[in-house]
Design a protein around this motif. Structure first.
Motif, mmCIF file in Angstrom:
data_model
loop_
_atom_site.group_PDB
_atom_site.id
_atom_site.type_symbol
_atom_site.label_atom_id
_atom_site.label_comp_id
_atom_site.label_asym_id
_atom_site.label_seq_id
_atom_site.Cartn_x
_atom_site.Cartn_y
_atom_site.Cartn_z
ATOM 1 N N GLU A 127 0.883 -1.178 0.000
ATOM 2 C CA GLU A 127 0.000 0.000 0.000
ATOM 3 C C GLU A 127 0.920 1.226 0.000
ATOM 4 O OE1 GLU A 127 -2.969 -0.365 3.178
ATOM 5 O OE2 GLU A 127 -2.417 1.642 3.811
ATOM 6 N N GLU A 129 1.822 5.362 -0.152
ATOM 7 C CA GLU A 129 1.516 6.792 -0.047
ATOM 8 C C GLU A 129 2.613 7.546 -0.795
ATOM 9 O OE1 GLU A 129 -0.639 6.624 4.322
ATOM 10 O OE2 GLU A 129 1.479 7.119 4.223
ATOM 11 N N GLU A 175 -4.556 11.576 0.699
ATOM 12 C CA GLU A 175 -4.213 11.191 2.083
ATOM 13 C C GLU A 175 -4.140 12.441 2.957
ATOM 14 O OE1 GLU A 175 -3.366 9.705 4.739
ATOM 15 O OE2 GLU A 175 -3.385 7.550 4.394
ATOM 16 N N GLU A 182 -2.717 8.277 -1.952
ATOM 17 C CA GLU A 182 -2.453 6.862 -1.652
ATOM 18 C C GLU A 182 -3.125 5.997 -2.700
ATOM 19 O OE1 GLU A 182 -2.910 5.427 2.425
ATOM 20 O OE2 GLU A 182 -3.984 3.669 1.660
HETATM 21 MG MG MG Z 1 -2.515 5.709 4.359
#
Ligand code: MG
Ligand code: GLU
Length: 439
Positions: A127, A129, A175, A182
């Motif tokens: 994941e 950012e 974000e 993100e």
């Molecule tokens: Mg995040």
């Protein structure tokens, strides 16, 4: 103007940079085995250009051997620009055998051991950012619809590119931080999860470029900003049945025995592991309490400051809990190559399985509020507070050294210690500026 398509054959290296060489794409099949020439010292090139001292000098020949399953071709339909086209590769000796320092092979070996010794396939998703500079900074705009709107069509270009490359985009969001976005994608099995992380970073950069902007995966934009975390969600499938085996409702926190030992291995090795997952000097500005990153080696139950978080199960989704169940490693960022990041986790987890470590107790309070005695009684430690400390810890870890092999362990430390020294005289603000330029 007439044109002939090119493809770049690339590796993701110790610097976390994607580097390689190009040739006409029509030769890709013919170069499937021999790839393109490479040399050992390339892995000593830091993100800032300077080359760290290493054992290779100007000697030795290697090749980047393309894995054609990772061939990415995204046509942004722009006459002025070539399509985005690259293929990921292994770094091999000239006879095609894996080079001792190939980052992708470090992960592949770990995954093979995990399957052979524990019958497990790893299912994972990174994941990400990141900072997108195609929008003006606007204060207090976390998760704001206006922040989403102001990025124009960049998000849609990115989703298009990822889909073209065979990834399955999950969410895209503004974000909390300034100009911070993100992107998440569906998990994949084994090596592909790390390949997808390399592909995702490059396609975000490619999509931003088509909008005359930059996407930067720097670990933290400024010392006072929130970090750009890279969180790794992981679970397991049984290698034979392909059924999920991370979940066991009869056990504490629903964590199966094998998943528990694996997680315990990660927590035990985490102070050394951060050298592989948070591999820049400024990574350690991010890894402090109350930045919603990770500062201790704890297993937190749905706690977004835990080193490893047990992610929630959404009963309302209708999907089985076992299908959804996953843990999230939070002490990482994109200065690390996904192969070292995931490879380090796999080898640390395997250590936990080999030792039969017990599933860690989950914390539901803030470790930064605990006394030294409380931390000690729970086996918790503060994560390293500098890259130098993380590297020293990795240097002394015999298990991770054995997993990496002595040569990779040595060159990794040489490279990163050199990078650390290179930036030592700069202020935190200047270090952030440097990393922003190169990630
Ligand atoms: Mg995040
Ligand atoms: N930006 C935070 C980090 O540095 C993560 C915030 C979140 O939980 O998504 O890891």
């Amino acid at each position: 103007m007439p044109r002939e398509e090119l493809v770049m054959v690339c590796c993701s290296d110790i610097a976390g940079q994607t580097r390689g060489k190009g040739f006409p794409v029509k030769l890709l099949e013919a170069r499937r085995n021999r790839g393109v020439g490479w040399t050992g010292t390339n892995i000593m090139i830091t993100s800032f250009g300077a080359i760290a001292d290493g054992p290779f000098g100007s000697f030795g020949d290697l090749c980047l051997k393309p894995d054609l399953d990772t061939h990415v071709r995204v046509d942004f339909d722009n006459e002025e620009e070539a399509p985005e086209q690259f293929v990921l590769s292994d770094i091999c000796n000239t006879d095609g055998s894996p080079w001792d320092c190939c980052p992708r092979n470090f992960l592949r070996r770990g995954l093979a051991a995990l399957q052979a010794e524990a019958g497990l396939l790893l299912k994972a998703s990174f994941e990400h950012e990141f900072h997108y500079d195609g929008v003006a900074e606007r204060p207090n705009s976390g998760y704001n619809l206006d922040s989403y709107r102001r990025q124009g069509s960049f998000g849609e270009t990115l989703i298009y590119a990822l889909t073209q490359a065979g990834l399955e985009p999950d969410t895209f969001m503004p974000e909390y931080g300034p100009c911070q976005y993100e992107i998440t994608v569906e998990p994949s099995i084994g090596l592909r999860a790390a390949d997808n992380a390399v592909i995702l970073r490059e396609l975000a950069r490619a999509a931003a470029r088509r909008h005359d902007a930059r996407a930067s995966f720097t670990p933290i934009l400024r010392p006072d900003a929130v970090g750009n975390g890279v969180h790794l969600h992981f679970s397991f499938l049984d290698a034979e049945t392909r059924e999920p085996v991370g979940y066991d409702p009869a056990r504490p926190h629903g964590i199966s025995q094998r998943m528990g030992s694996f997680a315990a291995g990660i927590l035990q090795k985490m102070p050394a592991l951060t050298a592989l997952t948070a591999a820049s000097t400024i990574s350690y500005i991010r890894l402090v309490p109350h930045r919603w990153s990770a500062a201790f080696n704890n297993l937190g139950i749905q706690d977004r400051e835990a080193g490893v978080r047990r992610a929630p199960v959404f009963e309302a989704s209708g999907a089985a809990a076992a299908e959804q169940f996953n843990l999230e490693y939070r002490a990482g960022d994109a200065a690390a190559s996904p192969y070292f990041f995931l490879g380090g986790l796999v080898w640390a987890g395997l250590h936990g399985l080999r030792q039969g470590l017990a599933t860690p107790d989950g914390t539901d309070e803030d470790p930064s509020e605990m006394t030294e005695a409380e931390l000690e009684s729970r086996g918790l430690v503060r994560l390293p507070q500098s890259l130098a400390t993380a590297l020293d810890t990795l240097a002394g870890d015999e298990d991770l050294k054995a997993a990496m092999g002595p040569l990779l362990h040595q060159v990794y430390l040489q490279h990163k210690r050199f990078e650390n020294d290179l930036l030592a005289e700069l202020s935190p603000v200047e270090q952030c500026e440097h990393y922003h330029q190169v990630y």
